[in-house]
Design a protein around this motif. Sequence first.
Motif, PDB file in Angstrom:
ATOM      1  N   LYS A   7     -78.752 -22.944  44.565  1.00 51.14           N
ATOM      2  CA  LYS A   7     -78.992 -22.965  46.011  1.00 51.14           C
ATOM      3  C   LYS A   7     -80.163 -23.905  46.225  1.00 51.14           C
ATOM      4  O   LYS A   7     -81.305 -23.540  46.030  1.00 51.14           O
ATOM      5  CB  LYS A   7     -79.325 -21.571  46.539  1.00 51.14           C
ATOM      6  CG  LYS A   7     -78.134 -20.643  46.663  1.00 51.14           C
ATOM      7  CD  LYS A   7     -78.579 -19.328  47.258  1.00 51.14           C
ATOM      8  CE  LYS A   7     -77.389 -18.452  47.583  1.00 51.14           C
ATOM      9  NZ  LYS A   7     -76.576 -19.005  48.649  1.00 51.14           N
ATOM     10  N   HIS A   9     -81.879 -27.599  48.360  1.00 50.70           N
ATOM     11  CA  HIS A   9     -82.290 -28.141  49.656  1.00 50.70           C
ATOM     12  C   HIS A   9     -81.471 -27.736  50.867  1.00 50.70           C
ATOM     13  O   HIS A   9     -81.942 -26.977  51.703  1.00 50.70           O
ATOM     14  CB  HIS A   9     -82.401 -29.664  49.575  1.00 50.70           C
ATOM     15  CG  HIS A   9     -81.227 -30.347  48.987  1.00 50.70           C
ATOM     16  ND1 HIS A   9     -81.126 -30.567  47.644  1.00 50.70           N
ATOM     17  CD2 HIS A   9     -80.111 -30.832  49.544  1.00 50.70           C
ATOM     18  CE1 HIS A   9     -80.000 -31.177  47.406  1.00 50.70           C
ATOM     19  NE2 HIS A   9     -79.371 -31.350  48.539  1.00 50.70           N
ATOM     20  N   MET A  10     -80.208 -28.182  51.003  1.00 52.16           N
ATOM     21  CA  MET A  10     -79.466 -27.945  52.239  1.00 52.16           C
ATOM     22  C   MET A  10     -79.215 -26.454  52.462  1.00 52.16           C
ATOM     23  O   MET A  10     -79.129 -25.987  53.590  1.00 52.16           O
ATOM     24  CB  MET A  10     -78.141 -28.687  52.211  1.00 52.16           C
ATOM     25  CG  MET A  10     -78.270 -30.181  52.119  1.00 52.16           C
ATOM     26  SD  MET A  10     -78.838 -30.930  53.641  1.00 52.16           S
ATOM     27  CE  MET A  10     -77.327 -30.886  54.598  1.00 52.16           C
ATOM     28  N   GLU A  11     -79.061 -25.689  51.378  1.00 52.85           N
ATOM     29  CA  GLU A  11     -78.790 -24.259  51.518  1.00 52.85           C
ATOM     30  C   GLU A  11     -80.081 -23.447  51.582  1.00 52.85           C
ATOM     31  O   GLU A  11     -80.154 -22.423  52.227  1.00 52.85           O
ATOM     32  CB  GLU A  11     -77.933 -23.785  50.343  1.00 52.85           C
ATOM     33  CG  GLU A  11     -76.558 -24.450  50.322  1.00 52.85           C
ATOM     34  CD  GLU A  11     -75.755 -24.040  49.101  1.00 52.85           C
ATOM     35  OE1 GLU A  11     -76.286 -23.256  48.293  1.00 52.85           O
ATOM     36  OE2 GLU A  11     -74.621 -24.500  48.960  1.00 52.85           O
ATOM     37  N   HIS A  50     -69.981 -30.805  54.259  1.00 56.97           N
ATOM     38  CA  HIS A  50     -71.143 -30.097  53.733  1.00 56.97           C
ATOM     39  C   HIS A  50     -71.331 -30.430  52.252  1.00 56.97           C
ATOM     40  O   HIS A  50     -72.463 -30.665  51.791  1.00 56.97           O
ATOM     41  CB  HIS A  50     -70.952 -28.595  53.914  1.00 56.97           C
ATOM     42  CG  HIS A  50     -72.159 -27.791  53.530  1.00 56.97           C
ATOM     43  ND1 HIS A  50     -73.307 -27.749  54.284  1.00 56.97           N
ATOM     44  CD2 HIS A  50     -72.397 -26.999  52.450  1.00 56.97           C
ATOM     45  CE1 HIS A  50     -74.201 -26.974  53.697  1.00 56.97           C
ATOM     46  NE2 HIS A  50     -73.678 -26.507  52.572  1.00 56.97           N
ATOM     47  N   ARG A  53     -72.712 -33.979  52.064  1.00 60.12           N
ATOM     48  CA  ARG A  53     -74.113 -34.070  52.486  1.00 60.12           C
ATOM     49  C   ARG A  53     -75.056 -33.557  51.411  1.00 60.12           C
ATOM     50  O   ARG A  53     -76.115 -34.131  51.166  1.00 60.12           O
ATOM     51  CB  ARG A  53     -74.308 -33.277  53.782  1.00 60.12           C
ATOM     52  CG  ARG A  53     -73.703 -33.926  55.013  1.00 60.12           C
ATOM     53  CD  ARG A  53     -73.649 -32.930  56.142  1.00 60.12           C
ATOM     54  NE  ARG A  53     -72.979 -33.473  57.313  1.00 60.12           N
ATOM     55  CZ  ARG A  53     -72.464 -32.723  58.290  1.00 60.12           C
ATOM     56  NH1 ARG A  53     -72.552 -31.401  58.217  1.00 60.12           N
ATOM     57  NH2 ARG A  53     -71.869 -33.288  59.323  1.00 60.12           N
ATOM     58  N   ASP A  54     -74.673 -32.458  50.772  1.00 60.01           N
ATOM     59  CA  ASP A  54     -75.517 -31.903  49.715  1.00 60.01           C
ATOM     60  C   ASP A  54     -75.748 -32.918  48.597  1.00 60.01           C
ATOM     61  O   ASP A  54     -76.866 -33.093  48.103  1.00 60.01           O
ATOM     62  CB  ASP A  54     -74.871 -30.645  49.121  1.00 60.01           C
ATOM     63  CG  ASP A  54     -75.056 -29.431  50.008  1.00 60.01           C
ATOM     64  OD1 ASP A  54     -75.715 -29.568  51.047  1.00 60.01           O
ATOM     65  OD2 ASP A  54     -74.535 -28.362  49.655  1.00 60.01           O
ATOM     66  N   CYS A  57     -78.020 -35.782  49.723  1.00 53.54           N
ATOM     67  CA  CYS A  57     -79.431 -35.380  49.766  1.00 53.54           C
ATOM     68  C   CYS A  57     -80.012 -35.355  48.363  1.00 53.54           C
ATOM     69  O   CYS A  57     -81.158 -35.749  48.138  1.00 53.54           O
ATOM     70  CB  CYS A  57     -79.566 -34.004  50.415  1.00 53.54           C
ATOM     71  SG  CYS A  57     -79.411 -34.030  52.204  1.00 53.54           S
ATOM     72  N   SER A  58     -79.218 -34.892  47.410  1.00 49.74           N
ATOM     73  CA  SER A  58     -79.670 -34.897  46.017  1.00 49.74           C
ATOM     74  C   SER A  58     -79.864 -36.320  45.525  1.00 49.74           C
ATOM     75  O   SER A  58     -80.800 -36.613  44.778  1.00 49.74           O
ATOM     76  CB  SER A  58     -78.645 -34.179  45.131  1.00 49.74           C
ATOM     77  OG  SER A  58     -78.494 -32.844  45.525  1.00 49.74           O
ATOM     78  N   SER A 105     -71.253 -24.543  43.543  1.00 51.02           N
ATOM     79  CA  SER A 105     -72.452 -25.169  42.980  1.00 51.02           C
ATOM     80  C   SER A 105     -72.126 -25.960  41.722  1.00 51.02           C
ATOM     81  O   SER A 105     -72.687 -27.032  41.492  1.00 51.02           O
ATOM     82  CB  SER A 105     -73.510 -24.103  42.678  1.00 51.02           C
ATOM     83  OG  SER A 105     -72.992 -23.133  41.784  1.00 51.02           O
ATOM     84  N   ARG A 108     -70.324 -29.159  42.705  1.00 49.87           N
ATOM     85  CA  ARG A 108     -71.293 -30.071  43.305  1.00 49.87           C
ATOM     86  C   ARG A 108     -72.096 -30.778  42.215  1.00 49.87           C
ATOM     87  O   ARG A 108     -72.310 -31.991  42.261  1.00 49.87           O
ATOM     88  CB  ARG A 108     -72.205 -29.265  44.227  1.00 49.87           C
ATOM     89  CG  ARG A 108     -72.943 -30.044  45.266  1.00 49.87           C
ATOM     90  CD  ARG A 108     -73.402 -29.125  46.367  1.00 49.87           C
ATOM     91  NE  ARG A 108     -73.881 -27.860  45.878  1.00 49.87           N
ATOM     92  CZ  ARG A 108     -73.805 -26.710  46.558  1.00 49.87           C
ATOM     93  NH1 ARG A 108     -73.248 -26.695  47.735  1.00 49.87           N
ATOM     94  NH2 ARG A 108     -74.277 -25.597  46.053  1.00 49.87           N
TER      95      ARG A 108
END
Length: 290
Positions: A7, A9-11, A50, A53-54, A57-58, A105, A108
Amino acid sequence: FLFNNTKYHMEDPKNLTRQQNEEISSTIDSIYNDSKRLARTEKRSESFLHFLRDILCSFSLFYPNSTFQSGLCEILSIFIDVFVNSFQEEKSKVIMNDGRILEMSDARYYIFCLFISFISKNESLYVQIQSRKNYRSFVDRINAVIEYIDPSAFSVISFYQMSKNLNFLTQSIYLLYSHDFDCEKLLRFWDSIISFSDEKETAFVLFFHAAMAIFLFNPMFMLNKENSFDVFQVADEMKKKADLEILIQMTVNLIKIIKDNTKLEWIFQPLDEEKEFLDYKPTYLKIVSE
């Protein structure tokens, strides 16, 4: 980072330090705007967006000093399509194209690792040339190859005042031809990038751009074009029709020819070679030998 923080940044922004939050704050708006545009043009689901985006951001954390490039959004979306079949949002599961069912996760993390590996083979495109100085240096190298191999093509490019920025290739450079090639041809091209990078031929992409420019500015295609708009139009049409296998072979031949010319060795030098501290001498701390 991703593996140890399922879990992140975005979460759960609490997983980021204050410095990390500051580093990516300027990119968050760009990520959301580009993903919204992608949703409008390609009708992507919220689960897909989503997920995308995650990872972006990473990516911005992995390259904290770089400015986010909108082309990454489209390239990553293709990457996800290659490996992901569908999302089961209610179960936080992802069904992969190879039949595996992964936790959200884990999927991702898996896609991020593949994506960052691919981008790292093209750092000159996404990290270094974001500065105007480095982009100009990148273009100078492409121009040098074109001028040496095909002076007539270079003269035409110069005639239309396009040699300074190679405007007809800018979108292709940042989108890695994802708007120019169909899916099969695009993946074949990306596979070539990986293959040549694994063989330590990191200049492959640069020489591919040069090969494409030489192909596009064949007099047969650009004869009697009155202005740059006509040139752009013809270039966009011809990129879609280009024979990729011929372009790859042209690229290989160009690399061999330029390597044989010692006066053009500079083309293979890193764009951002830092020389400022090569002769640095310590002022306060010194190594004392025993």
